[in-house]
Design an enzyme around this catalytic site. Structure first.
Site, mmCIF file in Angstrom:
data_model
loop_
_atom_site.group_PDB
_atom_site.id
_atom_site.type_symbol
_atom_site.label_atom_id
_atom_site.label_comp_id
_atom_site.label_asym_id
_atom_site.label_seq_id
_atom_site.Cartn_x
_atom_site.Cartn_y
_atom_site.Cartn_z
ATOM 1 N N ARG A 92 -114.214 81.229 132.242
ATOM 2 C CA ARG A 92 -114.122 82.462 131.454
ATOM 3 C C ARG A 92 -114.798 82.232 130.106
ATOM 4 N NH1 ARG A 92 -108.575 83.436 129.909
ATOM 5 N NH2 ARG A 92 -109.209 82.835 127.803
ATOM 6 N N GLU B 56 -115.521 80.859 122.830
ATOM 7 C CA GLU B 56 -115.444 79.594 123.562
ATOM 8 C C GLU B 56 -115.743 79.842 125.031
ATOM 9 O OE1 GLU B 56 -111.530 78.002 123.168
ATOM 10 O OE2 GLU B 56 -110.540 79.795 123.909
ATOM 11 N N ASN C 294 -114.346 78.572 128.643
ATOM 12 C CA ASN C 294 -113.173 77.919 129.218
ATOM 13 C C ASN C 294 -113.471 77.448 130.640
ATOM 14 O OD1 ASN C 294 -110.989 78.802 127.098
ATOM 15 N ND2 ASN C 294 -112.166 80.640 127.576
ATOM 16 N N SER D 247 -106.746 82.161 132.493
ATOM 17 C CA SER D 247 -105.602 82.995 132.861
ATOM 18 C C SER D 247 -105.913 84.477 132.738
ATOM 19 C CB SER D 247 -104.397 82.647 131.981
ATOM 20 O OG SER D 247 -104.718 82.826 130.616
ATOM 21 N N LYS E 136 -115.086 71.463 122.824
ATOM 22 C CA LYS E 136 -115.755 72.199 121.761
ATOM 23 C C LYS E 136 -117.021 71.488 121.278
ATOM 24 C CE LYS E 136 -112.482 75.198 122.010
ATOM 25 N NZ LYS E 136 -111.785 74.612 123.154
ATOM 26 N N LYS F 282 -111.843 73.624 114.964
ATOM 27 C CA LYS F 282 -111.347 73.566 116.338
ATOM 28 C C LYS F 282 -111.357 72.135 116.863
ATOM 29 C CE LYS F 282 -112.564 78.191 118.026
ATOM 30 N NZ LYS F 282 -113.182 78.914 119.160
ATOM 31 N N GLU G 215 -108.142 72.662 125.076
ATOM 32 C CA GLU G 215 -107.920 74.033 125.519
ATOM 33 C C GLU G 215 -106.565 74.516 125.017
ATOM 34 O OE1 GLU G 215 -109.902 75.972 127.125
ATOM 35 O OE2 GLU G 215 -111.478 74.635 127.809
ATOM 36 N N GLY G 216 -106.352 75.845 125.136
ATOM 37 C CA GLY G 216 -105.035 76.398 124.841
ATOM 38 C C GLY G 216 -104.917 76.890 123.410
ATOM 39 N N ARG H 42 -108.232 90.935 125.725
ATOM 40 C CA ARG H 42 -106.994 90.579 125.032
ATOM 41 C C ARG H 42 -107.090 91.061 123.599
ATOM 42 N NH1 ARG H 42 -106.752 84.340 125.453
ATOM 43 N NH2 ARG H 42 -108.993 84.714 125.232
#
Length: 487
Positions: free
Chosen positions: A124, A140, A142, A147, A317, A377, A381-382, A463
């Site tokens: 994604r 970013e 992913n 999700s 990253k 960063k 992830e997350g 989102r």
């Protein structure tokens, strides 16, 4: 032309809209577990009452460039592997407790040869639309446990229903939005198709309903319904079953025979290991020996991994920062044409390393002199790991300078804000929001030979979050699931 304003409803009409929104969501699985839940308890997932405007040209560009991004990362893994591994080795030194352990698992998994050269990526790429340029800018890329592919389809279906049945119209129950202005993401079906593609290539390019997909999930997963939507689409549309296991339970529930994985209780053969866990150090902390051994056990098998360790690490990253360099892109995608190159370059913001280069020295200067323009960063992830704006100088002063190399400094994007309404835990919040557009893609490829077997778009996700919130994770409590209104 500016977008339409949000629907203006009376108090009674909005209460009716909210009731129908919540009951549709509960009926159709647009839900999450609350914190500290019992199995029978669910909440409506955090969502917007209305779709949020996104320029149609920006949306179409993000969709168009996704397969090129898929190929960029795969070529990095397959055609520039030595270069990638050198970078990952240096990153492992900065983050020995996570990136370093993942890299150790990768090295150990190939000591006796690669058992499964095929790999599956479900990716994604996340963007914001920069308000000054009206241009998508990548936040970013992913590569693991992406999700909300399931809930993204559901929110589109919900808002299409509300629009088509007149809940957004103040007077006559007409459609407020034209039908083509509210597209519905096909991500639930498309991600299921990606898993089915992995199953197909595992079985020698033969459709096989006897092998199954292993979902590796977190214990007490609150977002399991998003995952279940994809599981059910996988069975309903392809006849392929799945089995869920946590890293903690792999040794009890999964076995191996001739390097093939099987579910102990049924002896179903596993074609694809699909990670919806394992993307952060917290997923291994409950019992580090058992969980890291489980990751190695699964990695060192003939099952196709989604993602493989190397694919997961390519999403760091530092790699994103290096891939903003035009010469690196040309080396990684030697056949890229000028139009494709420009489409990639146009999505980048400035990303600087903390190293001994000229760019690294500039990053150190900007982090202290103009921190309000940047986000710091780490290579993980997350949500919840980033350091924003004025917090950056104090954070860098707090850690050893030798550890600065574990971070990149990324220019902040200035998105449009809209005053939408967010529904969370039964409460309605009327706030300025900003939105991230995530575009899904799936790809099956040969990590050894470099051949790409399939490369597909797989829908999208919107989102949104309060303008005052830096982080945007829905499951982490920062944001909500939204849908696009194209104008």
């Amino acid at each position: 032309m500016p977008p339409k304003p949000f629907p203006q409803l009376s108090t009674d009409q909005e209460n009716d809209l909210k009731l129908n929104t919540e009951q549709w969501a509960l009926t159709n699985g647009l839900v999450m577990y609350p914190p500290n839940f019992d199995l029978h308890q669910v909440n409506v997932a955090p969502i917007t009452l209305f779709p949020t405007p996104i320029p149609k040209t920006s949306f179409e560009q993000a969709i168009k460039v996704q397969k090129l991004y898929n190929e960029l990362y795969i070529n990095l893994i397959t055609k520039r592997k030595d270069w990638l591994i050198d970078i990952l080795q240096s990153l492992a030194e900065f983050d020995p407790d996570f990136s370093g352990k993942l890299f150790d698992v990768y090295q150990e998994s190939i000591t006796d040869g690669v058992l499964q050269p095929l790999s599956l990526g479900i990716f994604r790429s996340d963007y914001m639309v920069d308000s000054s340029e009206q241009q998508i800018k990548q936040i970013e890329f992913n590569t693991v446990s992406v999700s909300f592919g399931g809930l993204s389809t559901k929110i589109g279906q919900l808002q299409s229903f509300l629009n088509s049945t007149g809940f957004y119209d103040k007077k006559y129950n007409f459609r407020y939005y034209d039908e083509d202005e509210l597209p519905i993401s096909s991500s639930a079906s498309d991600i299921a198709q990606g898993l089915a593609d992995g199953n197909y290539f595992y079985n020698g390019e033969v459709a096989n309903k006897d092998t199954i997909i292993l979902f590796v999930v977190q214990p007490n997963e609150r977002n399991c319904f998003d995952q279940r939507i994809i599981e059910y689409a996988l069975f309903q549309e392809h006849g392929i079953r799945s089995f869920r296991v946590t890293l903690e339970d792999v040794d009890q529930m999964i076995t191996k025979n001739n390097d093939k994985l099987y579910v102990k209780s049924t002896m179903d053969e596993i074609s694809v290991v699909y990670y919806r866990s394992g993307y952060g150090p917290g997923d291994y902390d409950s019992n580090p020996t058992k969980t890291w051994n489980a990751r190695l056990f699964l990695e060192k098998s003939q099952a196709i991994k989604c993602p493989s360790i190397l694919t997961q690490l390519s999403g760091s990253k530092k790699i994103q920062q290096l891939l903003t360099n035009e010469s690196v892109i040309k080396q990684t995608l030697p056949n890229i044409d000028d139009e494709e190159l420009l489409s990639l370059l146009s999505t980048f913001v400035r990303i600087l390393p903390f190293d001994d280069t000229e760019q690294g020295q500039e990053a150190a200067k900007l982090a202290f002199e103009k921190p309000e323009n940047f986000v710091l960063k780490p290579q993980r992830e997350g949500g919840g790991n980033n350091i924003y704006k004025q917090d950056i100088p104090a954070f860098l002063n707090k850690i050893s300078k030798k550890d600065w190399g574990a971070y990149i400094l990324m220019e902040l994007i200035n998105p449009e804000t809209y005053r939408n309404k967010i529904l969370r835990n039964g409460q309605t919040y009327h706030e300025n929001i900003v939105s991230e557009l995530g575009v899904f893609g799936t790809i099956v490829f040969d990590e050894q030979a470099g051949a790409i077997k399939s490369n597909k778009n797989a829908g999208w996700l919107l989102r949104s979050k309060f303008e005052t919130s830096d982080e945007g994770g829905v499951a982490a409590g920062f944001g909500c699931v939204d849908n696009v209104y194209l104008y």
